[in-house]
Design a protein around this motif. Structure first.
Motif: not given
Length: 350
Positions: A195-214
């Motif tokens: 995951g990665a995020s940028y939170v500053n003042g009025p801006v909040n950006v979120q990025l996430a990834y998930h890989d679940a095997n079986t």
């Protein structure tokens, strides 16, 4: 003779507790008690139900968290968080004692490392972006990934070691690995998260990834079938606070790879939250599109309101409507049917 002895025992126990507390830099007991009345109706009257249900605004919980200063800029930390059902007094998360969170870690200038059962980057990203904070009738988990976001492994992962970077000018990043713990095969049931995020003042950006095997497919997404599948999801979303109102946008791509083939799903969210007097109005539109199935779209429209009564107590109400294409059945009892959900209740935080 018994009374002095008992007094000495009690005094000794209290002294031991005090000594343990003094060794802890910070120790907190916290929780939420939440219950509401729910009206759940699909398209036929036979599926209409009224019930009292726990955790409609926030999952009811009892938690313990603490930190200890180890010196040299290093601290130890832990969280043990139990989930429970107010309506029945039973344990949540399948009867786990600390089913919501259970981890211990170290923190310093390098960032933080945690070991144990943890919330996933996908969970944290959607929590930050969903106007309903993945709760109430408008909960985005109910539709994202065809309902897969509503259950483990996208909610939480067991046996996980994770690393989070320090906050650098609003940027943070997370990497995690969940051990499958299957003898002879390191890949079976393993989890990879980021995951990665940028939170500053009025801006909040979120990025996430998930890989679940079986992973085991949850019942939350019935049209996908049951059994074992490889699950992958990528999420991108954000909010912008205009002061009087906040805009919410999100997109996710989720793949379900089973023996019979792969289903690819796209999920979108457009929402808003705004102050209304001393309360807050919430609204969202969500679409989940199963790209590999003709007539595979599901749409959810939701509206909610939260009214604080104090700093710790609030009342709430929300309503959602789900419309399914003929080949899918999210939040409904059969393919192509509609689902309606209404709740009203009270939440207390301590």
């Amino acid at each position: 003779m018994k009374k002095p002895l008992l007094s000495l025992m009690v005094a000794g126990a209290l002294a031991a507790m005090a000594a343990g507390a003094s060794a802890q830099t910070n120790l907190a007991i916290y929780g939420i008690v939440d219950a509401g009345i729910v009206w759940d109706k699909n398209v036929t009257s036979a599926d209409k139900t009224w019930r009292l249900e726990s955790g409609q605004h926030s999952g009811s919980r009892l938690g313990f968290r603490g930190t200890e200063d180890l010196g040299g800029g290093l601290t130890a930390s832990f969280t043990l968080e139990n989930g429970f059902n107010v309506d029945t007094g039973t344990l949540g998360q399948g009867g786990r004692i600390f089913g919501r969170q259970a981890w211990v870690g170290l923190n310093g200038g390098f960032g933080s490392v945690k070991l144990g059962r943890q919330q996933t980057p996908v969970y944290n990203a959607l929590l930050a972006v969903d106007p309903f904070a993945i709760n109430l009738a408008g909960n985005a988990q109910r539709l994202f990934g065809g309902g897969l976001y509503f259950s483990d492994p996208f909610l939480r992962t067991d046996n996980t070691i994770s690393y989070a970077t320090p906050n650098i000018a609003g940027f943070t990043g997370t990497l995690g690995y969940g051990f499958g713990e299957v003898a002879g095969d390191r890949s079976l049931q393993r989890q990879l998260v980021a995951g990665a995020s940028y939170v500053n003042g009025p801006v909040n950006v979120q990025l996430a990834y998930h890989d679940a095997n079986t992973a085991t497919l949850p019942a939350a997404s019935p049209f996908l079938g049951t059994g074992i599948a490889d699950l992958k999801t990528a999420f991108l979303g954000g909010t912008f606070d205009f002061g009087i109102a906040k805009a919410h946008l999100a997109f996710a791509k989720t793949d379900v790879d089973q023996a019979g083939g792969t289903l690819n799903q796209h999920s979108w969210l457009v929402g808003a939250s705004a102050k209304a007097g001393s309360g807050t109005v919430l609204a969202s539109f969500i679409r989940n599109d199963v790209r590999d199935i003709a007539a595979g779209q599901s749409d959810q429209v939701a509206l909610g309101y939260i009214q604080p009564l104090s700093k710790r107590t609030n009342i709430y109400t929300s309503l959602s409507y789900t419309d399914n294409d003929p080949a899918v059945r999210v939040n409904a009892f059969a393919n192509g049917e509609r689902g309606r959900l209404f709740n009203v209740g009270v939440r207390h935080q301590f």
